[in-house]
Design a protein around this motif. Structure first.
Motif, PDB file in Angstrom:
ATOM      1  N   GLU A  60       0.827  -1.209   0.000  1.00  0.00           N
ATOM      2  CA  GLU A  60       0.000   0.000   0.000  1.00  0.00           C
ATOM      3  C   GLU A  60       0.863   1.260   0.000  1.00  0.00           C
ATOM      4  N   SER A  61       2.052   1.150   0.576  1.00  0.00           N
ATOM      5  CA  SER A  61       2.947   2.310   0.655  1.00  0.00           C
ATOM      6  C   SER A  61       3.933   2.384  -0.502  1.00  0.00           C
ATOM      7  N   TYR A  62       4.374   1.215  -1.011  1.00  0.00           N
ATOM      8  CA  TYR A  62       5.467   1.214  -1.984  1.00  0.00           C
ATOM      9  C   TYR A  62       5.097   0.652  -3.349  1.00  0.00           C
ATOM     10  N   GLY A  63       3.856   0.219  -3.524  1.00  0.00           N
ATOM     11  CA  GLY A  63       3.446  -0.277  -4.826  1.00  0.00           C
ATOM     12  C   GLY A  63       3.462  -1.795  -4.912  1.00  0.00           C
ATOM     13  N   SER A  64       3.066  -2.299  -6.072  1.00  0.00           N
ATOM     14  CA  SER A  64       2.918  -3.745  -6.251  1.00  0.00           C
ATOM     15  C   SER A  64       4.253  -4.483  -6.386  1.00  0.00           C
ATOM     16  N   ILE A  65       5.326  -3.752  -6.635  1.00  0.00           N
ATOM     17  CA  ILE A  65       6.675  -4.341  -6.665  1.00  0.00           C
ATOM     18  C   ILE A  65       7.575  -3.490  -5.788  1.00  0.00           C
ATOM     19  N   TYR A  66       8.097  -4.070  -4.731  1.00  0.00           N
ATOM     20  CA  TYR A  66       8.949  -3.299  -3.824  1.00  0.00           C
ATOM     21  C   TYR A  66      10.050  -4.193  -3.250  1.00  0.00           C
ATOM     22  N   THR A  67      10.948  -3.585  -2.502  1.00  0.00           N
ATOM     23  CA  THR A  67      12.104  -4.308  -1.973  1.00  0.00           C
ATOM     24  C   THR A  67      12.148  -4.232  -0.452  1.00  0.00           C
ATOM     25  N   VAL A  68      12.386  -5.362   0.179  1.00  0.00           N
ATOM     26  CA  VAL A  68      12.712  -5.400   1.604  1.00  0.00           C
ATOM     27  C   VAL A  68      14.067  -6.085   1.740  1.00  0.00           C
ATOM     28  N   TRP A  69      14.737  -5.807   2.844  1.00  0.00           N
ATOM     29  CA  TRP A  69      16.080  -6.349   3.050  1.00  0.00           C
ATOM     30  C   TRP A  69      16.094  -7.339   4.210  1.00  0.00           C
ATOM     31  N   THR A  73      20.699  -8.692   2.406  1.00  0.00           N
ATOM     32  CA  THR A  73      20.249  -9.327   1.171  1.00  0.00           C
ATOM     33  C   THR A  73      18.898  -8.755   0.753  1.00  0.00           C
ATOM     34  N   PRO A  74      18.792  -8.199  -0.448  1.00  0.00           N
ATOM     35  CA  PRO A  74      17.512  -7.649  -0.897  1.00  0.00           C
ATOM     36  C   PRO A  74      16.553  -8.746  -1.349  1.00  0.00           C
ATOM     37  N   LEU A  75      15.271  -8.517  -1.081  1.00  0.00           N
ATOM     38  CA  LEU A  75      14.218  -9.424  -1.515  1.00  0.00           C
ATOM     39  C   LEU A  75      13.157  -8.586  -2.217  1.00  0.00           C
ATOM     40  N   VAL A  76      12.965  -8.807  -3.508  1.00  0.00           N
ATOM     41  CA  VAL A  76      11.960  -8.083  -4.274  1.00  0.00           C
ATOM     42  C   VAL A  76      10.631  -8.820  -4.145  1.00  0.00           C
ATOM     43  N   VAL A  77       9.601  -8.113  -3.681  1.00  0.00           N
ATOM     44  CA  VAL A  77       8.295  -8.718  -3.416  1.00  0.00           C
ATOM     45  C   VAL A  77       7.305  -8.310  -4.506  1.00  0.00           C
ATOM     46  N   LEU A  78       6.586  -9.301  -5.048  1.00  0.00           N
ATOM     47  CA  LEU A  78       5.548  -9.064  -6.050  1.00  0.00           C
ATOM     48  C   LEU A  78       4.188  -9.195  -5.379  1.00  0.00           C
ATOM     49  N   ASN A  79       3.329  -8.166  -5.514  1.00  0.00           N
ATOM     50  CA  ASN A  79       2.013  -8.175  -4.892  1.00  0.00           C
ATOM     51  C   ASN A  79       0.912  -7.995  -5.921  1.00  0.00           C
ATOM     52  N   GLY A  80      -0.169  -8.761  -5.772  1.00  0.00           N
ATOM     53  CA  GLY A  80      -1.294  -8.661  -6.683  1.00  0.00           C
ATOM     54  C   GLY A  80      -1.093  -9.521  -7.918  1.00  0.00           C
ATOM     55  N   TYR A  81      -2.209  -9.879  -8.560  1.00  0.00           N
ATOM     56  CA  TYR A  81      -2.154 -10.809  -9.685  1.00  0.00           C
ATOM     57  C   TYR A  81      -1.283 -10.309 -10.824  1.00  0.00           C
ATOM     58  N   LYS A  82      -1.430  -9.038 -11.204  1.00  0.00           N
ATOM     59  CA  LYS A  82      -0.699  -8.530 -12.363  1.00  0.00           C
ATOM     60  C   LYS A  82       0.810  -8.578 -12.142  1.00  0.00           C
ATOM     61  N   ALA A  83       1.261  -8.147 -10.968  1.00  0.00           N
ATOM     62  CA  ALA A  83       2.698  -8.147 -10.681  1.00  0.00           C
ATOM     63  C   ALA A  83       3.245  -9.567 -10.614  1.00  0.00           C
ATOM     64  N   VAL A 387      13.417 -13.039  -5.416  1.00  0.00           N
ATOM     65  CA  VAL A 387      12.084 -12.519  -5.722  1.00  0.00           C
ATOM     66  C   VAL A 387      11.051 -13.396  -5.018  1.00  0.00           C
ATOM     67  N   LEU A 388      10.091 -12.741  -4.365  1.00  0.00           N
ATOM     68  CA  LEU A 388       9.051 -13.469  -3.640  1.00  0.00           C
ATOM     69  C   LEU A 388       7.684 -13.089  -4.186  1.00  0.00           C
ATOM     70  N   ALA A 389       6.918 -14.071  -4.631  1.00  0.00           N
ATOM     71  CA  ALA A 389       5.544 -13.828  -5.091  1.00  0.00           C
ATOM     72  C   ALA A 389       4.605 -13.993  -3.900  1.00  0.00           C
ATOM     73  N   ASN A 390       3.964 -12.918  -3.488  1.00  0.00           N
ATOM     74  CA  ASN A 390       3.006 -12.976  -2.387  1.00  0.00           C
ATOM     75  C   ASN A 390       1.702 -13.561  -2.902  1.00  0.00           C
ATOM     76  N   LEU A 391       1.567 -14.875  -2.833  1.00  0.00           N
ATOM     77  CA  LEU A 391       0.395 -15.561  -3.369  1.00  0.00           C
ATOM     78  C   LEU A 391      -0.881 -15.138  -2.659  1.00  0.00           C
ATOM     79  N   ASP A 392      -0.775 -14.799  -1.396  1.00  0.00           N
ATOM     80  CA  ASP A 392      -1.924 -14.322  -0.631  1.00  0.00           C
ATOM     81  C   ASP A 392      -2.545 -13.098  -1.296  1.00  0.00           C
ATOM     82  N   SER A 393      -1.706 -12.204  -1.797  1.00  0.00           N
ATOM     83  CA  SER A 393      -2.204 -10.981  -2.428  1.00  0.00           C
ATOM     84  C   SER A 393      -2.892 -11.272  -3.758  1.00  0.00           C
ATOM     85  N   VAL A 394      -2.563 -12.397  -4.384  1.00  0.00           N
ATOM     86  CA  VAL A 394      -3.214 -12.805  -5.632  1.00  0.00           C
ATOM     87  C   VAL A 394      -4.590 -13.395  -5.329  1.00  0.00           C
ATOM     88  N   LEU A 395      -4.640 -14.269  -4.338  1.00  0.00           N
ATOM     89  CA  LEU A 395      -5.878 -14.953  -3.996  1.00  0.00           C
ATOM     90  C   LEU A 395      -6.897 -14.041  -3.324  1.00  0.00           C
TER      91      LEU A 395
END
Length: 489
Positions: A60-69, A73-83, A387-395
């Motif tokens: 909600e703050s950083y968009g559907s593709i963002y980075t956490v550390w 080590t960086p981890l790019v997170v994908l949120n929502g079906y399109k991402a 890269v981590l696909a947040n499947l919860d955000s898709v479902l």
């Protein structure tokens, strides 16, 4: 003049400062995200867990593709079906790697199927798919085994005589016996001590993989592998699973008939012999043990947890339970259930899919890595980036579901009551790393759930008025322990 300790402290301070500046510099080429702290990165922000709700709030703050550390080590997170689709589906092959330094990789030793990479992973996965088909996946051979386990499960439910009981052990027993027959060639009695220990090992490992200690291990593997803590119990339990599998392999070596393989171990031993002169072969007994523990662990824990959610939801939503009963009564007259029958049971099929969507046990899945540089959306990711696909955000994506935050079978039905698949249905993940046992899990869920619903009405024990449908976060999202009454119909 500086003392030795003052000089050491100064050098360490400079080292930490340089490393932190390096992290800040690297963030410039990555998707946006919360500013990382020195040493721990964003672990504090994440509460030291990859919790799906936390990941969705960050989106909600950083968009559907963002980075956490995770540490440094960086981890790019994908949120929502399109991402997620743009990542693991559109770039399936590029995002087919696994992290080379993580708790799960060390636990599974980087072999087998789940955490292997490159040629080894491709060869082992191809073997797994081929062998499951050879053993009857999608055919009547394996389906009849599932039907038999469903009958035994129903008998155990009947023996409770409508009294309150915890269904978890019985469900574990039924599901575990299916995958045990596939990999080991035999089933267990529900009172078998070894069976109970294998189940206990699986539960412990799953709990540890989702824990704070595991996230600390992901961030600082060079440190965590050497210090005591709850995470070390997972390695002890994995060792038990490996030792049991090793005994099974030795028994198979002595008793198997090479011309009539009966299970995965038989097929794999034959493959070792067949490919022993191939230079690039990865078929050996170490990989055999890993393939077996991968299949056994994934093939028991996830499906039994889905069935636990299924019964809980039927108690929580009695009107839905009634509609399933009604449809089953109209269509069937006592014959066995087959997976093909789902086509004639649109509402029951929709309920099962909604259980998988709303229960969403896989939550965020397992991180992947880029096997080469590539671009997703407007961001260029370098080789080996996690890269981590947040499947919860898709479902739960509100753009793709009628009622994303409610348990509602109508999410899978059209206006005429026909079953309708949704493109955002990804409980088994997607792309080249999609769950190997998806077809087996779907078949088991349909036959087990259908058998129970044809045989019983489920309700709360006397005096219990509320149903707790909130989850317990582990590696999978699990229901709180509960008791129900199964009344024969």
């Amino acid at each position: 003049m500086l003392s030795f300790f003052e000089l050491l402290l100064l050098l360490l301070s400079c080292l930490f400062t340089l490393k932190y500046l390096k992290v800040i510099w690297v963030t410039r080429r990555l998707p946006p995200g919360p500013i990382p702290f020195p040493v721990i990165g964003n672990l504090w922000t994440l509460s030291f867990k990859l919790h799906p709700e936390t990941l969705k709030k960050l989106a909600e703050s950083y968009g559907s593709i963002y980075t956490v550390w995770l540490g440094e080590t960086p981890l790019v997170v994908l949120n929502g079906y399109k991402a997620v689709k743009d990542g693991i589906v559109s770039h399936s092959e590029v995002l087919s790697g696994r992290p080379v330094a993580s708790f799960l990789r060390d636990l599974l030793r980087g072999r087998g199927i789940v955490m292997a990479n490159g040629h080894m992973w491709k060869q082992q996965r191809r073997f797994g798919l081929m062998t499951l088909r050879n053993l009857g996946l999608g055919k009547s051979v394996l389906e009849s085994q599932i039907q038999e386990e469903a009958r035994c499960m129903a008998d155990l439910f009947t023996a409770k005589k409508g009294e309150p009981f915890d269904p978890s052990l019985i469900l574990d027993h039924a599901v575990t016996n299916v995958i045990s027959a596939v990999v080991y060639g035999h089933r267990f009695s529900i009172d078998d001590v070894t069976f109970k220990e294998l189940i206990n090992c699986n539960h412990c490992i799953v709990e540890n993989i989702g824990s704070t200690w595991a996230r600390m291990y992901d961030a600082f593997p060079w440190l965590m592998k050497h210090i005591p803590g709850p995470h070390q119990a997972a390695f002890r339990h994995m060792n038990y699973l490996n030792q049991y599998t090793k005994k099974e392999i030795e028994i198979h070596k002595q008793t198997r008939l090479s011309e009539e393989p009966q299970d995965v171990i038989d097929y794999y031993l034959a493959q070792i012999e067949k490919s022993k002169n191939e230079v690039d072969s990865t078929f050996n007994e170490e990989n055999l043990m890993s393939v077996i523990t991968d299949l056994f662990g994934a093939g028991s824990e996830t499906t039994s947890t889905s069935l636990l959610w299924a019964l809980l939801y039927m108690v929580a939503y009695p009107d839905i339970q009634h509609k399933v009963h009604k449809e089953l009564d109209i269509v069937f007259d006592g014959s066995k259930l087959y997976y093909e029958d789902r086509k004639h049971l649109p509402y029951t099929n929709a309920v099962i899919h909604e259980i998988l969507r709303y229960g969403n046990i896989a939550a965020v899945g397992i991180p992947r890595t880029c096997i080469k540089d590539f671009k997703v959306r407007n961001y260029s990711l370098q080789k080996d980036t996690m890269v981590l696909a947040n499947l919860d955000s898709v479902l739960y994506d509100p753009q793709y579901w009628k009622t994303p935050n409610q348990f509602n079978p109508q999410n899978f039905l059209d206006s005429d009551g026909n079953f309708l698949m949704n493109e955002a249905f990804m409980p088994f993940s997607a792309g080249s790393r999609v769950c190997l046992g998806e077809q087996l899990a779907r078949t088991e869920l349909f036959i087990f759930f259908g058998t129970l619903m044809r045989s019983f009405s489920f309700h709360l024990p006397e005096g219990v008025t509320e149903v707790n449908t909130k989850y317990v976060y582990k590696m999978t999202l699990q229901p709180h322990p509960y008791k129900i009454c199964a009344v024969p119909r």
